[in-house]
Design a protein around this motif. Structure first.
Motif, PDB file in Angstrom:
ATOM      1  N   ALA A  47       0.833  -1.078   0.048  1.00 65.18           N
ATOM      2  CA  ALA A  47      -0.012  -0.224  -0.102  1.00 65.18           C
ATOM      3  C   ALA A  47       0.898   1.246  -0.199  1.00 65.18           C
ATOM      4  N   LEU A  48       0.802   2.361  -0.903  1.00 62.17           N
ATOM      5  CA  LEU A  48       1.442   3.280  -1.244  1.00 62.17           C
ATOM      6  C   LEU A  48       0.796   4.528  -1.027  1.00 62.17           C
ATOM      7  N   ASP A  49       1.049   5.772  -0.550  1.00 65.62           N
ATOM      8  CA  ASP A  49       0.302   6.702  -0.459  1.00 65.62           C
ATOM      9  C   ASP A  49       0.999   7.816  -1.509  1.00 65.62           C
ATOM     10  N   GLY A  50       0.229   8.632  -2.254  1.00 62.58           N
ATOM     11  CA  GLY A  50       0.602   9.588  -3.324  1.00 62.58           C
ATOM     12  C   GLY A  50      -0.516  10.607  -3.636  1.00 62.58           C
ATOM     13  N   GLU A  51       0.097  11.379  -4.794  1.00 64.04           N
ATOM     14  CA  GLU A  51      -0.722  12.347  -5.352  1.00 64.04           C
ATOM     15  C   GLU A  51      -1.077  12.134  -6.547  1.00 64.04           C
ATOM     16  N   LEU A  52      -2.330  11.752  -6.969  1.00 66.65           N
ATOM     17  CA  LEU A  52      -2.747  11.333  -8.516  1.00 66.65           C
ATOM     18  C   LEU A  52      -2.845  12.816  -9.227  1.00 66.65           C
ATOM     19  N   LEU A  53      -2.113  12.787 -10.436  1.00 69.94           N
ATOM     20  CA  LEU A  53      -1.996  14.084 -11.150  1.00 69.94           C
ATOM     21  C   LEU A  53      -2.224  13.416 -12.749  1.00 69.94           C
ATOM     22  N   VAL A  54      -2.214  14.623 -13.562  1.00 68.23           N
ATOM     23  CA  VAL A  54      -2.430  14.356 -14.972  1.00 68.23           C
ATOM     24  C   VAL A  54      -0.854  14.732 -15.503  1.00 68.23           C
TER      25      VAL A  54
END
Length: 530
Positions: free
Chosen positions: A267-274
């Motif tokens: 399980a990883l934590d991050g920021e979803l971007l385009v």
């Protein structure tokens, strides 16, 4: 239904957080399965009754109540369910037969009806219950309780009821479905903790407090950019991958390209971007488009090939919670960062990269770096204590978010609409605009937050006394009131007549001192667009 309606009334009219928690805990201890599970699903927004929509309720009321009376009442009350519950007439002839009107029975009946039969089923139920129960039934059916209870608060109430840790409840929650009977059996000691190790379940996010004033020592805190996308958790277990939003919503279907590319168990934590223009890559990490680009893909149940091509999504990784089945959340941030740096090279580089740390000699140097950051996708700076574990929720002193200073513009109020809930009697939602080169006012945004109760009452009087036209619930007002609007960023938008869209607009000041003719011009805002 009576017990649930009493719970809903109690939560609606209670402001105290502790009192709300007690109401929820008392209800859950006193209510049998499966009613209490369905009540929790309703409070957390996880109950779906697709056959009943607000249009169905309006049509049913229209068959029984004068439409002009309904329209005036709805405009005054500001809530469809409350208006319908108060106006619904008692039947001239009581319905035949006895029905089980428990919460679970009502839900089962509505679910079994289907779209065609749902109106008749709902009408029959409304004929059999009290005004208070009608209100609860209609709120339940439309999925819009608005009882002043967040999903987290409801789960905290469940944890308090049975002496559990709320993070344990949160973690199990997303691996189960309503009415959550395995959860209640474990909570009451009637069974073991549900085993979910082979399921890709959600874990609570670690959140940050705002850094309002003061400084931190960079010997104790690491600094990295705060990216302007949406926070996500990538989870893979048992051969399945899921993407969860910060609230625990499963958004995998909206981003199948990202899910398909994530093949690392854990399980990883991050920021979803385009992805943006690759040429824009710089020392920040770069190559990320503004939030406006990401917004094109949010909330879509199906994503077209053109959407996948034009708005390729990726995740900028912040942290690791689990590596395989090894739980790293109790480890200090420095160790989790080391493990994350080892994982990222194993991932598809077109879909995943590492959020870069900011190299600053001290806090004052960091202040200058932050002030100069106007990248499309940078929202500010994160400060993370180097020895901090990964714990759900906000814990004082561990993580801070330090957003960049907002942009501002002076805008003219153009339209107003009544709010909802406690603001339903006030014109509290405002559309505002700026001047075009031709001297026309063009809408540039909408806002409802940032004003005091006293200011709200003053603006409400202004709207009522300066209305020039009405469009249903919307009032067009005399173009003389100026707001200073604060916003995080502004982007080009073909969907808006002005050609721009603000990110997080809110009212900074009511400018009674400023003539409308001196408000800002659209061209000025366009020059700020990223």
């Amino acid at each position: 239904m009576r017990a649930f309606s009493q719970l809903l009334d109690g939560l609606t009219y209670t402001r105290s957080r502790n009192a709300k928690l007690k109401l929820i805990a008392d209800y859950l201890r006193a209510t049998p399965d499966p009613d209490r599970g369905y009540a929790m699903a309703a409070l957390t927004g996880d109950l779906d009754l697709p056959a009943v929509k607000p249009a169905v309720i309006r049509a049913l009321v229209g068959e029984r109540v004068d439409p002009v009376l309904y329209g005036l009442s709805r405009d005054f009350i500001g809530d469809t369910a409350e208006t319908a519950a108060l106006l619904w007439p008692d039947p001239a002839v009581p319905p035949e037969g006895e029905l089980d009107l428990s919460l679970s029975a009502v839900i089962d009946r509505l679910n079994a009806s289907g779209r065609a039969a749902a109106p008749a089923t709902l009408a029959d139920l409304l004929d059999r219950v009290s005004v208070e129960e009608r209100y609860a039934l209609l709120k339940l059916a439309t999925g819009s309780l608005r009882a002043g209870v967040s999903a987290r608060l409801a789960k905290t109430g469940l944890a308090d009821a049975f002496g559990l840790n709320v993070d344990d409840v949160e973690e199990l929650w997303h691996g189960l479905t309503p009415p959550y009977q395995p959860l209640f059996e474990w909570a009451e000691g009637r069974s073991d903790r549900p085993a979910l190790s082979e399921l890709p379940v959600f874990r609570p996010f670690m959140l940050a407090h705002g850094l309002e004033d003061g400084t931190v020592d960079l010997a104790d805190y690491a600094a990295e950019w705060k990216w302007d996308g949406i926070r996500v958790q990538l989870v893979r277990a048992g051969g399945q991958t899921r993407l969860f939003s910060r609230t625990g919503d499963d958004i995998t279907a909206s981003f199948p390209d990202v899910a398909a590319a994530f093949t690392h168990d854990g399980a990883l934590d991050g920021e979803l971007l385009v992805r943006g223009d690759a040429q824009g890559a710089d020392s920040h990490g770069g190559a990320a488009a503004s939030f406006n680009a990401l917004q094109q893909r949010l909330g879509r149940k199906a994503v077209s090939a053109a959407m996948l091509r034009d708005y390729p999504a990726f995740v900028r990784l912040y942290d690791v919670l689990l590596d395989g089945q090894e739980d790293l959340r109790a480890e200090p941030w420095t160790e989790r960062r080391r493990r994350l740096e080892a994982i990222v090279p194993q991932l598809d580089p077109t879909r995943f990269d590492l959020s870069q740390l900011i190299n600053a000699a001290d806090f004052y140097a960091l202040t200058e770096i932050r002030a100069g950051a106007r990248d499309d996708a940078i929202e500010g700076v994160m400060l993370k204590r180097r020895d901090s574990p990964y714990v759900g929720g906000r814990r004082v002193g561990l993580w801070y978010k330090w957003k960049r200073d907002p942009l501002t513009a002076d805008c003219v109020v153009m339209y107003a609409q009544r709010g909802s809930g406690k603001r339903s009697s006030y014109y509290s939602d405002y559309t505002f605009g700026c001047w075009s080169e031709d001297g026309d006012l063009l809408p540039v945004g909408k806002a409802y937050s940032g004003i005091t109760d006293e200011e709200l009452r003053w603006i409400d009087r202004f709207v009522r006394n300066h209305t020039v036209k009405r469009f249903g619930p919307v009032r067009e007002v005399e173009k003389s009131l100026v707001f200073e609007i604060a916003f995080d960023s502004i982007h080009a938008s073909a969907r808006h007549k002005s050609g721009i869209a603000m990110r997080f607009p809110r009212i900074s000041r009511v400018r009674r001192d400023k003539p409308a003719a001196e408000a800002d011009r659209v061209e000025t805002l366009r020059r700020l667009a990223t």
